[in-house]
Design a protein around this motif. Sequence first.
Motif, PDB file in Angstrom:
ATOM      1  N   SER A  47       0.891  -1.263  -0.181  1.00  0.00           N
ATOM      2  CA  SER A  47       0.105   0.010   0.071  1.00  0.00           C
ATOM      3  C   SER A  47       0.973   1.202   0.212  1.00  0.00           C
ATOM      4  CB  SER A  47      -0.857  -0.025   1.168  1.00  0.00           C
ATOM      5  OG  SER A  47      -1.677   1.210   1.398  1.00  0.00           O
ATOM      6  N   SER A  48       0.322   2.253  -0.572  1.00  0.00           N
ATOM      7  CA  SER A  48       1.165   3.526  -0.394  1.00  0.00           C
ATOM      8  C   SER A  48       0.557   4.353   0.516  1.00  0.00           C
ATOM      9  CB  SER A  48       0.723   4.303  -1.910  1.00  0.00           C
ATOM     10  OG  SER A  48      -0.527   4.431  -1.821  1.00  0.00           O
ATOM     11  N   GLU A  49      -0.263   3.964   1.348  1.00  0.00           N
ATOM     12  CA  GLU A  49      -0.687   4.606   2.734  1.00  0.00           C
ATOM     13  C   GLU A  49       0.495   4.596   3.543  1.00  0.00           C
ATOM     14  OE1 GLU A  49      -4.753   3.995   4.460  1.00  0.00           O
ATOM     15  OE2 GLU A  49      -4.970   2.633   2.646  1.00  0.00           O
ATOM     16  N   PRO A  50       0.445   5.497   4.594  1.00  0.00           N
ATOM     17  CA  PRO A  50       1.475   5.389   5.848  1.00  0.00           C
ATOM     18  C   PRO A  50       1.312   4.090   6.504  1.00  0.00           C
ATOM     19  CG  PRO A  50       0.512   7.566   5.499  1.00  0.00           C
ATOM     20  CD  PRO A  50      -0.305   6.876   4.664  1.00  0.00           C
ATOM     21  N   LEU A  51       2.101   3.369   7.122  1.00  0.00           N
ATOM     22  CA  LEU A  51       1.878   2.354   7.607  1.00  0.00           C
ATOM     23  C   LEU A  51       0.767   2.176   8.806  1.00  0.00           C
ATOM     24  CD1 LEU A  51       2.830  -0.765   7.882  1.00  0.00           C
ATOM     25  CD2 LEU A  51       4.503  -0.132   9.651  1.00  0.00           C
ATOM     26  N   GLU A  52       0.929   3.281   9.511  1.00  0.00           N
ATOM     27  CA  GLU A  52      -0.065   3.315  10.642  1.00  0.00           C
ATOM     28  C   GLU A  52      -1.725   3.392  10.097  1.00  0.00           C
ATOM     29  OE1 GLU A  52      -1.386   6.844  14.011  1.00  0.00           O
ATOM     30  OE2 GLU A  52       0.949   6.015  13.844  1.00  0.00           O
ATOM     31  N   GLU A  53      -1.599   4.216   8.913  1.00  0.00           N
ATOM     32  CA  GLU A  53      -3.048   4.443   8.456  1.00  0.00           C
ATOM     33  C   GLU A  53      -3.519   2.887   7.932  1.00  0.00           C
ATOM     34  OE1 GLU A  53      -3.793   7.456   5.962  1.00  0.00           O
ATOM     35  OE2 GLU A  53      -2.387   8.736   7.059  1.00  0.00           O
ATOM     36  N   TYR A  54      -2.469   2.221   7.134  1.00  0.00           N
ATOM     37  CA  TYR A  54      -2.649   1.152   6.478  1.00  0.00           C
ATOM     38  C   TYR A  54      -3.062  -0.152   7.810  1.00  0.00           C
ATOM     39  CZ  TYR A  54      -2.057  -3.223   4.051  1.00  0.00           C
ATOM     40  OH  TYR A  54      -2.050  -4.686   3.295  1.00  0.00           O
ATOM     41  N   MET A  55      -2.380  -0.104   8.570  1.00  0.00           N
ATOM     42  CA  MET A  55      -2.536  -1.082   9.661  1.00  0.00           C
ATOM     43  C   MET A  55      -3.772  -1.159  10.521  1.00  0.00           C
ATOM     44  SD  MET A  55       1.414  -1.291  11.597  1.00  0.00           S
ATOM     45  CE  MET A  55       0.669  -2.071  12.824  1.00  0.00           C
ATOM     46  N   SER A  56      -4.467   0.490  10.491  1.00  0.00           N
ATOM     47  CA  SER A  56      -5.713   0.692  11.174  1.00  0.00           C
ATOM     48  C   SER A  56      -6.751   0.169  10.359  1.00  0.00           C
ATOM     49  CB  SER A  56      -5.809   2.045  11.802  1.00  0.00           C
ATOM     50  OG  SER A  56      -5.932   2.918  10.604  1.00  0.00           O
ATOM     51  N   SER A  57      -6.545   0.551   8.939  1.00  0.00           N
ATOM     52  CA  SER A  57      -7.539   0.120   8.059  1.00  0.00           C
ATOM     53  C   SER A  57      -7.543  -1.687   7.983  1.00  0.00           C
ATOM     54  CB  SER A  57      -7.326   0.480   6.517  1.00  0.00           C
ATOM     55  OG  SER A  57      -6.351   0.071   6.052  1.00  0.00           O
ATOM     56  N   GLN A  58      -6.463  -2.305   7.959  1.00  0.00           N
ATOM     57  CA  GLN A  58      -6.654  -3.645   8.041  1.00  0.00           C
ATOM     58  C   GLN A  58      -7.275  -4.352   9.262  1.00  0.00           C
ATOM     59  OE1 GLN A  58      -5.037  -5.920   5.484  1.00  0.00           O
ATOM     60  NE2 GLN A  58      -5.594  -3.774   4.570  1.00  0.00           N
ATOM     61  N   ALA A  59      -7.030  -3.526  10.384  1.00  0.00           N
ATOM     62  CA  ALA A  59      -7.651  -4.097  11.665  1.00  0.00           C
ATOM     63  C   ALA A  59      -9.125  -4.132  11.522  1.00  0.00           C
ATOM     64  CB  ALA A  59      -7.218  -3.146  12.722  1.00  0.00           C
ATOM     65  N   GLU A  60      -9.627  -2.989  10.944  1.00  0.00           N
ATOM     66  CA  GLU A  60     -11.116  -2.649  10.643  1.00  0.00           C
ATOM     67  C   GLU A  60     -11.701  -3.793   9.881  1.00  0.00           C
ATOM     68  OE1 GLU A  60     -14.870  -1.711  11.237  1.00  0.00           O
ATOM     69  OE2 GLU A  60     -13.175  -1.104  12.355  1.00  0.00           O
TER      70      GLU A  60
END
Length: 110
Positions: A47-60
Amino acid sequence: NEEEWVARFEEAFCLKIFRNEEELVAAGYTRDKISRMDTKELFWYVSSEPLEEYMSSQAEDLRVLWRGYNTGMGVDSSGEVVNDMCSGINAVFGNGEDKSEVVYSVIHSR
């Protein structure tokens, strides 16, 4: 049934599943607007998203998937009977109401 599962999945993730190219064309998509990725490309996707944003979207996404867990009814895409997703945990800790004999159990979500 599969149709109900597809409808719930589409609603939960705000997407549309097309089963073939004819459905895409009927929905107004042309070949030049369709991007394709094979399984290997999807596996290695970054993903091109910052890691923190990507991880939170994956958790959801995982939370949404867990809300519709497999209860062991039906068959998979190969026609094999599916197991209840909790069958592995039940095999280790028992399937009864009284789990007071279990010393310790934790499921980690990463």
